[in-house]
Design a protein around this motif. Sequence first.
Motif, PDB file in Angstrom:
ATOM      1  N   ILE A  67      11.631  11.848 -55.174  1.00 21.11           N
ATOM      2  CA  ILE A  67      11.677  10.925 -54.034  1.00 21.11           C
ATOM      3  C   ILE A  67      11.996   9.513 -54.525  1.00 21.11           C
ATOM      4  O   ILE A  67      11.414   9.038 -55.512  1.00 21.11           O
ATOM      5  CB  ILE A  67      10.367  10.994 -53.222  1.00 21.11           C
ATOM      6  CG1 ILE A  67      10.520  10.221 -51.905  1.00 21.11           C
ATOM      7  CG2 ILE A  67       9.176  10.510 -54.027  1.00 21.11           C
ATOM      8  CD1 ILE A  67       9.442  10.543 -50.890  1.00 21.11           C
ATOM      9  N   GLY A  68      12.940   8.868 -53.861  1.00 20.45           N
ATOM     10  CA  GLY A  68      13.364   7.531 -54.269  1.00 20.45           C
ATOM     11  C   GLY A  68      12.437   6.458 -53.726  1.00 20.45           C
ATOM     12  O   GLY A  68      11.706   6.674 -52.747  1.00 20.45           O
ATOM     13  N   ALA A  69      12.500   5.298 -54.354  1.00 23.99           N
ATOM     14  CA  ALA A  69      11.614   4.195 -53.945  1.00 23.99           C
ATOM     15  C   ALA A  69      11.857   3.789 -52.490  1.00 23.99           C
ATOM     16  O   ALA A  69      10.928   3.388 -51.788  1.00 23.99           O
ATOM     17  CB  ALA A  69      11.827   2.996 -54.868  1.00 23.99           C
ATOM     18  N   GLU A  70      13.098   3.927 -52.011  1.00 25.21           N
ATOM     19  CA  GLU A  70      13.408   3.510 -50.640  1.00 25.21           C
ATOM     20  C   GLU A  70      12.697   4.398 -49.608  1.00 25.21           C
ATOM     21  O   GLU A  70      12.623   4.045 -48.434  1.00 25.21           O
ATOM     22  CB  GLU A  70      14.928   3.533 -50.413  1.00 25.21           C
ATOM     23  CG  GLU A  70      15.556   4.909 -50.237  1.00 25.21           C
ATOM     24  CD  GLU A  70      15.702   5.712 -51.521  1.00 25.21           C
ATOM     25  OE1 GLU A  70      15.339   5.202 -52.593  1.00 25.21           O
ATOM     26  OE2 GLU A  70      16.167   6.857 -51.443  1.00 25.21           O
ATOM     27  N   CYS A  71      12.164   5.535 -50.072  1.00 21.25           N
ATOM     28  CA  CYS A  71      11.524   6.496 -49.156  1.00 21.25           C
ATOM     29  C   CYS A  71      10.048   6.720 -49.484  1.00 21.25           C
ATOM     30  O   CYS A  71       9.421   7.611 -48.912  1.00 21.25           O
ATOM     31  CB  CYS A  71      12.246   7.840 -49.228  1.00 21.25           C
ATOM     32  SG  CYS A  71      13.934   7.771 -48.617  1.00 21.25           S
ATOM     33  N   TYR A  72       9.501   5.940 -50.402  1.00 24.36           N
ATOM     34  CA  TYR A  72       8.158   6.254 -50.899  1.00 24.36           C
ATOM     35  C   TYR A  72       7.195   5.093 -50.635  1.00 24.36           C
ATOM     36  O   TYR A  72       6.691   4.452 -51.561  1.00 24.36           O
ATOM     37  CB  TYR A  72       8.236   6.568 -52.397  1.00 24.36           C
ATOM     38  CG  TYR A  72       7.229   7.565 -52.889  1.00 24.36           C
ATOM     39  CD1 TYR A  72       6.470   8.329 -52.010  1.00 24.36           C
ATOM     40  CD2 TYR A  72       7.035   7.776 -54.244  1.00 24.36           C
ATOM     41  CE1 TYR A  72       5.551   9.255 -52.465  1.00 24.36           C
ATOM     42  CE2 TYR A  72       6.123   8.703 -54.721  1.00 24.36           C
ATOM     43  CZ  TYR A  72       5.393   9.430 -53.826  1.00 24.36           C
ATOM     44  OH  TYR A  72       4.487  10.355 -54.290  1.00 24.36           O
ATOM     45  N   ALA A 126      19.355  11.285 -57.292  1.00 25.25           N
ATOM     46  CA  ALA A 126      19.247  12.047 -56.033  1.00 25.25           C
ATOM     47  C   ALA A 126      17.833  11.925 -55.477  1.00 25.25           C
ATOM     48  O   ALA A 126      16.857  12.160 -56.190  1.00 25.25           O
ATOM     49  CB  ALA A 126      19.593  13.510 -56.287  1.00 25.25           C
ATOM     50  N   CYS A 127      17.736  11.540 -54.199  1.00 30.43           N
ATOM     51  CA  CYS A 127      16.431  11.389 -53.551  1.00 30.43           C
ATOM     52  C   CYS A 127      16.151  12.619 -52.691  1.00 30.43           C
ATOM     53  O   CYS A 127      16.950  12.976 -51.814  1.00 30.43           O
ATOM     54  CB  CYS A 127      16.416  10.130 -52.699  1.00 30.43           C
ATOM     55  SG  CYS A 127      14.954   9.997 -51.647  1.00 30.43           S
ATOM     56  N   THR A 128      14.997  13.236 -52.916  1.00 33.38           N
ATOM     57  CA  THR A 128      14.644  14.455 -52.182  1.00 33.38           C
ATOM     58  C   THR A 128      14.435  14.183 -50.692  1.00 33.38           C
ATOM     59  O   THR A 128      14.616  15.082 -49.875  1.00 33.38           O
ATOM     60  CB  THR A 128      13.377  15.077 -52.781  1.00 33.38           C
ATOM     61  OG1 THR A 128      12.389  14.044 -52.950  1.00 33.38           O
ATOM     62  CG2 THR A 128      13.663  15.714 -54.126  1.00 33.38           C
ATOM     63  N   ALA A 129      14.061  12.952 -50.355  1.00 28.62           N
ATOM     64  CA  ALA A 129      13.840  12.622 -48.941  1.00 28.62           C
ATOM     65  C   ALA A 129      15.161  12.336 -48.230  1.00 28.62           C
ATOM     66  O   ALA A 129      15.379  12.777 -47.101  1.00 28.62           O
ATOM     67  CB  ALA A 129      12.902  11.422 -48.822  1.00 28.62           C
ATOM     68  N   CYS A 130      16.056  11.607 -48.887  1.00 31.17           N
ATOM     69  CA  CYS A 130      17.362  11.275 -48.288  1.00 31.17           C
ATOM     70  C   CYS A 130      18.281  12.486 -48.218  1.00 31.17           C
ATOM     71  O   CYS A 130      19.053  12.639 -47.269  1.00 31.17           O
ATOM     72  CB  CYS A 130      18.058  10.190 -49.096  1.00 31.17           C
ATOM     73  SG  CYS A 130      17.312   8.557 -49.033  1.00 31.17           S
ATOM     74  N   ARG A 131      18.199  13.318 -49.229  1.00 31.63           N
ATOM     75  CA  ARG A 131      19.145  14.436 -49.337  1.00 31.63           C
ATOM     76  C   ARG A 131      18.627  15.655 -48.574  1.00 31.63           C
ATOM     77  O   ARG A 131      17.664  16.299 -48.985  1.00 31.63           O
ATOM     78  CB  ARG A 131      19.347  14.784 -50.817  1.00 31.63           C
ATOM     79  CG  ARG A 131      20.163  13.758 -51.602  1.00 31.63           C
ATOM     80  CD  ARG A 131      21.611  14.194 -51.750  1.00 31.63           C
ATOM     81  NE  ARG A 131      21.717  15.527 -52.332  1.00 31.63           N
ATOM     82  CZ  ARG A 131      22.038  15.769 -53.612  1.00 31.63           C
ATOM     83  NH1 ARG A 131      22.276  14.789 -54.433  1.00 31.63           N
ATOM     84  NH2 ARG A 131      22.129  17.017 -54.043  1.00 31.63           N
TER      85      ARG A 131
HETATM   86 ZN   LIG Z   1      15.457   8.330 -50.269  1.00 34.27          ZN
END
Ligand SMILES: [Zn+2]
Length: 226
Positions: free
Chosen positions: A141-146, A198-203
């Motif tokens: 998970i990327g910082a933009e989603c965490y 790769a972000c698990t939340a965005c993808r």
């Molecule tokens: Zn993300």
Amino acid sequence: MAQRRALALDNGSTLHIVTTERSDGDFGINAEPKALDERRRSHCDLSWSVPIQVHGRAVIEVAGAASNGAEGDGLVTADLDRPLAIQTADCAPVVLYGPGSWFAVAHAGWRGLEAGVVEATVARLQQCGGVVDAAWVGPCIGAECYTFSEPDLARLTTRFGPAIVACNAEGEPSFDLRAAIAVTMGRLGVERVEISDACTACRRDLFSHRARGEAQRMATVAWTER
Ligand SMILES: [Zn+2]
């Protein structure tokens, strides 16, 4: 489709790393056993070792036979053709390796990282006589989603330094898991670190527990072959 890579090691063997995606199906250890076994074999037709992950710092040495059913978040081995695997959906899959035969996988979310799972895995490798100078980190998970609470972030900042503090699109404080892993690798002297962006939340082609409440898991499996 699963992401595959093959890395030539200094000892002449090849380290294979496969990370599955949504289209490859559920690799959680609670998936239906027969279907799970078939999924595993379609990517690596050897007997996988998969721990019961508890977001802690216990590390399991796998030698001679596959290990399953033990609690831990790190696995190490020097055996050829002995796949080590972890399951993730937002936490980071980490593969640690070096010039010799020893390699490891670790399951690194914020709790495991704070508990020291990466340090414990590297220490175990070194106790076994292994050398770690490289790491590969798969989708997380990327910082933009965490988004994180201020108290949790403050504690993690004490542990990892200010680089782990980020914010989401709304300007709310968030945790940069990749940065925490990079800081940890730097402290351990692991020089070559490749971290997927790769972000698990965005993808949508990846599973995310945090973003979509998904119970399915992706697998990261690594093994060496002569
Ligand atoms: Zn993300």
